[in-house]
Design a protein around this motif. Sequence first.
Motif, PDB file in Angstrom:
ATOM      1  N   MET A   1       0.780  -1.353  -0.018  1.00  0.00           N
ATOM      2  CA  MET A   1      -0.018  -0.112  -0.115  1.00  0.00           C
ATOM      3  C   MET A   1       0.684   1.327  -0.064  1.00  0.00           C
ATOM      4  SD  MET A   1      -2.675  -1.347   2.934  1.00  0.00           S
ATOM      5  CE  MET A   1      -3.559  -0.047   2.749  1.00  0.00           C
ATOM      6  N   GLY A   2       0.299   2.291  -0.744  1.00  0.00           N
ATOM      7  CA  GLY A   2       1.310   3.545  -0.818  1.00  0.00           C
ATOM      8  C   GLY A   2       2.291   3.632  -1.668  1.00  0.00           C
ATOM      9  N   GLY A   3       3.146   4.717  -1.879  1.00  0.00           N
ATOM     10  CA  GLY A   3       4.135   4.541  -2.667  1.00  0.00           C
ATOM     11  C   GLY A   3       5.093   5.580  -1.767  1.00  0.00           C
ATOM     12  N   SER A   4       6.164   6.081  -2.614  1.00  0.00           N
ATOM     13  CA  SER A   4       7.552   6.605  -1.985  1.00  0.00           C
ATOM     14  C   SER A   4       6.774   8.172  -1.886  1.00  0.00           C
ATOM     15  CB  SER A   4       8.483   6.856  -3.089  1.00  0.00           C
ATOM     16  OG  SER A   4       8.119   7.385  -4.125  1.00  0.00           O
ATOM     17  N   GLY A   5       7.538   8.843  -1.045  1.00  0.00           N
ATOM     18  CA  GLY A   5       7.501  10.154  -0.663  1.00  0.00           C
ATOM     19  C   GLY A   5       6.816  10.299   0.956  1.00  0.00           C
ATOM     20  N   SER A   6       6.346  11.455   1.425  1.00  0.00           N
ATOM     21  CA  SER A   6       6.142  11.744   2.577  1.00  0.00           C
ATOM     22  C   SER A   6       4.674  11.822   3.022  1.00  0.00           C
ATOM     23  CB  SER A   6       6.856  13.026   3.212  1.00  0.00           C
ATOM     24  OG  SER A   6       6.524  14.084   2.509  1.00  0.00           O
ATOM     25  N   LEU A   8       0.601  10.381   2.232  1.00  0.00           N
ATOM     26  CA  LEU A   8      -0.245   9.561   1.759  1.00  0.00           C
ATOM     27  C   LEU A   8      -0.940   9.844   0.334  1.00  0.00           C
ATOM     28  CD1 LEU A   8      -2.113   8.688   5.045  1.00  0.00           C
ATOM     29  CD2 LEU A   8      -0.299   7.377   4.050  1.00  0.00           C
ATOM     30  N   SER A   9      -1.255   9.099  -0.318  1.00  0.00           N
ATOM     31  CA  SER A   9      -1.872   9.211  -1.818  1.00  0.00           C
ATOM     32  C   SER A   9      -3.350   9.445  -1.506  1.00  0.00           C
ATOM     33  CB  SER A   9      -1.723   7.969  -2.595  1.00  0.00           C
ATOM     34  OG  SER A   9      -2.367   6.912  -2.218  1.00  0.00           O
ATOM     35  N   LYS A  10      -3.924  10.188  -2.432  1.00  0.00           N
ATOM     36  CA  LYS A  10      -5.456  10.352  -2.547  1.00  0.00           C
ATOM     37  C   LYS A  10      -6.154   9.126  -2.382  1.00  0.00           C
ATOM     38  CE  LYS A  10      -5.215  14.980  -4.914  1.00  0.00           C
ATOM     39  NZ  LYS A  10      -5.511  15.682  -6.066  1.00  0.00           N
ATOM     40  N   GLU A  11      -5.937   8.082  -3.191  1.00  0.00           N
ATOM     41  CA  GLU A  11      -6.329   6.836  -3.084  1.00  0.00           C
ATOM     42  C   GLU A  11      -6.325   6.218  -1.681  1.00  0.00           C
ATOM     43  OE1 GLU A  11      -5.157   7.822  -7.121  1.00  0.00           O
ATOM     44  OE2 GLU A  11      -4.035   7.735  -5.308  1.00  0.00           O
ATOM     45  N   LEU A  12      -5.261   6.114  -1.157  1.00  0.00           N
ATOM     46  CA  LEU A  12      -5.149   5.515   0.164  1.00  0.00           C
ATOM     47  C   LEU A  12      -5.844   6.378   1.364  1.00  0.00           C
ATOM     48  CD1 LEU A  12      -3.705   3.171   1.528  1.00  0.00           C
ATOM     49  CD2 LEU A  12      -1.676   4.530   1.860  1.00  0.00           C
ATOM     50  N   LEU A  13      -5.740   7.697   1.032  1.00  0.00           N
ATOM     51  CA  LEU A  13      -6.684   8.514   2.069  1.00  0.00           C
ATOM     52  C   LEU A  13      -8.213   8.306   2.019  1.00  0.00           C
ATOM     53  CD1 LEU A  13      -5.035  12.060   1.755  1.00  0.00           C
ATOM     54  CD2 LEU A  13      -5.336  10.730   3.793  1.00  0.00           C
ATOM     55  N   GLN A  25      -8.074  14.945   6.778  1.00  0.00           N
ATOM     56  CA  GLN A  25      -7.125  15.545   7.578  1.00  0.00           C
ATOM     57  C   GLN A  25      -6.513  14.948   9.033  1.00  0.00           C
ATOM     58  OE1 GLN A  25     -10.155  16.876   6.496  1.00  0.00           O
ATOM     59  NE2 GLN A  25      -9.076  18.158   4.889  1.00  0.00           N
ATOM     60  N   GLU A  26      -7.508  14.600   9.553  1.00  0.00           N
ATOM     61  CA  GLU A  26      -7.143  13.491  10.736  1.00  0.00           C
ATOM     62  C   GLU A  26      -6.306  12.590  10.603  1.00  0.00           C
ATOM     63  OE1 GLU A  26     -11.150  14.689  13.465  1.00  0.00           O
ATOM     64  OE2 GLU A  26     -10.899  12.686  12.138  1.00  0.00           O
ATOM     65  N   ILE A  27      -6.468  11.848   9.528  1.00  0.00           N
ATOM     66  CA  ILE A  27      -5.680  10.572   9.031  1.00  0.00           C
ATOM     67  C   ILE A  27      -4.077  10.998   8.651  1.00  0.00           C
ATOM     68  CG2 ILE A  27      -5.193   8.786   7.317  1.00  0.00           C
ATOM     69  CD1 ILE A  27      -8.420   8.765   7.022  1.00  0.00           C
ATOM     70  N   LEU A  28      -4.031  12.255   7.783  1.00  0.00           N
ATOM     71  CA  LEU A  28      -2.835  12.617   7.619  1.00  0.00           C
ATOM     72  C   LEU A  28      -1.989  13.144   8.923  1.00  0.00           C
ATOM     73  CD1 LEU A  28      -3.772  15.068   4.486  1.00  0.00           C
ATOM     74  CD2 LEU A  28      -2.201  12.958   4.434  1.00  0.00           C
ATOM     75  N   LEU A  29      -2.678  13.880   9.775  1.00  0.00           N
ATOM     76  CA  LEU A  29      -2.282  14.052  11.165  1.00  0.00           C
ATOM     77  C   LEU A  29      -1.636  13.167  11.791  1.00  0.00           C
ATOM     78  CD1 LEU A  29      -1.627  16.239  13.174  1.00  0.00           C
ATOM     79  CD2 LEU A  29      -3.847  16.064  14.244  1.00  0.00           C
ATOM     80  N   GLU A  41      15.366   8.414   8.419  1.00  0.00           N
ATOM     81  CA  GLU A  41      15.535   7.626   7.224  1.00  0.00           C
ATOM     82  C   GLU A  41      14.401   6.611   6.734  1.00  0.00           C
ATOM     83  OE1 GLU A  41      18.152   5.230  10.223  1.00  0.00           O
ATOM     84  OE2 GLU A  41      17.618   7.157   9.684  1.00  0.00           O
ATOM     85  N   HIS A  42      13.569   6.348   7.547  1.00  0.00           N
ATOM     86  CA  HIS A  42      12.261   5.250   7.408  1.00  0.00           C
ATOM     87  C   HIS A  42      11.205   5.994   7.281  1.00  0.00           C
ATOM     88  CE1 HIS A  42      15.378   2.205   7.411  1.00  0.00           C
ATOM     89  NE2 HIS A  42      15.755   2.297   8.647  1.00  0.00           N
ATOM     90  N   ARG A  43      10.884   7.198   7.196  1.00  0.00           N
ATOM     91  CA  ARG A  43       9.849   7.940   7.126  1.00  0.00           C
ATOM     92  C   ARG A  43       9.154   8.199   5.799  1.00  0.00           C
ATOM     93  NH1 ARG A  43      11.088  12.687  11.455  1.00  0.00           N
ATOM     94  NH2 ARG A  43      11.571  11.288  13.267  1.00  0.00           N
ATOM     95  N   SER A  44       9.417   7.105   4.633  1.00  0.00           N
ATOM     96  CA  SER A  44       8.760   7.282   3.489  1.00  0.00           C
ATOM     97  C   SER A  44       7.495   6.594   3.770  1.00  0.00           C
ATOM     98  CB  SER A  44       9.460   6.712   2.498  1.00  0.00           C
ATOM     99  OG  SER A  44       9.533   5.125   2.589  1.00  0.00           O
ATOM    100  N   VAL A  45       6.221   7.024   2.904  1.00  0.00           N
ATOM    101  CA  VAL A  45       4.912   6.248   3.142  1.00  0.00           C
ATOM    102  C   VAL A  45       5.171   4.797   2.978  1.00  0.00           C
ATOM    103  CG1 VAL A  45       2.684   6.100   1.843  1.00  0.00           C
ATOM    104  CG2 VAL A  45       3.688   8.387   2.257  1.00  0.00           C
TER     105      VAL A  45
END
Length: 215
Positions: A1-6, A8-13, A25-29, A41-45
Amino acid sequence: MGGSGSRLSKELLVEYQDLTFLTKQEILLAHRWFCELLPQEHRSVEESLQARVSLEQILSLPELKRLIALHRAAVKIAMQSAWPSACNTANPFKERICRVFSTSPTRDSLSFEDFLDLLSVFSDTATPDIKSHYAFRIFDFDDDGTLNREDLSQLVNCLTGEGEDTRLSASEMKQLIDNILEESDIDRDGTINLSEFQHVISRSPDFASSFKIVL
């Protein structure tokens, strides 16, 4: 689930929003809080969705400390008719709450999705039935599906403390548990099942509003 970056994708949200009582917004928080507990170093999505965080780390979050305090207040509100009001311990249910939501075989860590489930149940918009179901699981210390005398004794000790000044004597504990069962054990089988517990909770309208964490 998810991809690279910091972020979450719109689909995952959308998926998480459909599966929880949380807003995007709560999920992102929640994801930001969770990532802050991981090494930089392990905080990618992708890595954050595979990672697990120890109970000690989760419990270090200030938001979780507030949740524990509110949960303790909710217990008092829900069960005030069944036992005395003396409640002296600071964080009586902290480990139990986390263990109930952990999907680890050893129940000593939480994934991001475990963490999201926890926050969802304690959110303002979770239903009273969901909240009471998880409250019941938290109090069911031996995980046998009922609140028996041993569970109730442990619960009372969590609320009153086990110091010499607050710990109940054996006769006081027996009388208190007898009173709790008299009040709550509708089918008189010597235990409190989920439906009986929810019946008690239904008489405490402030329970749901106290059993929450504000994100």
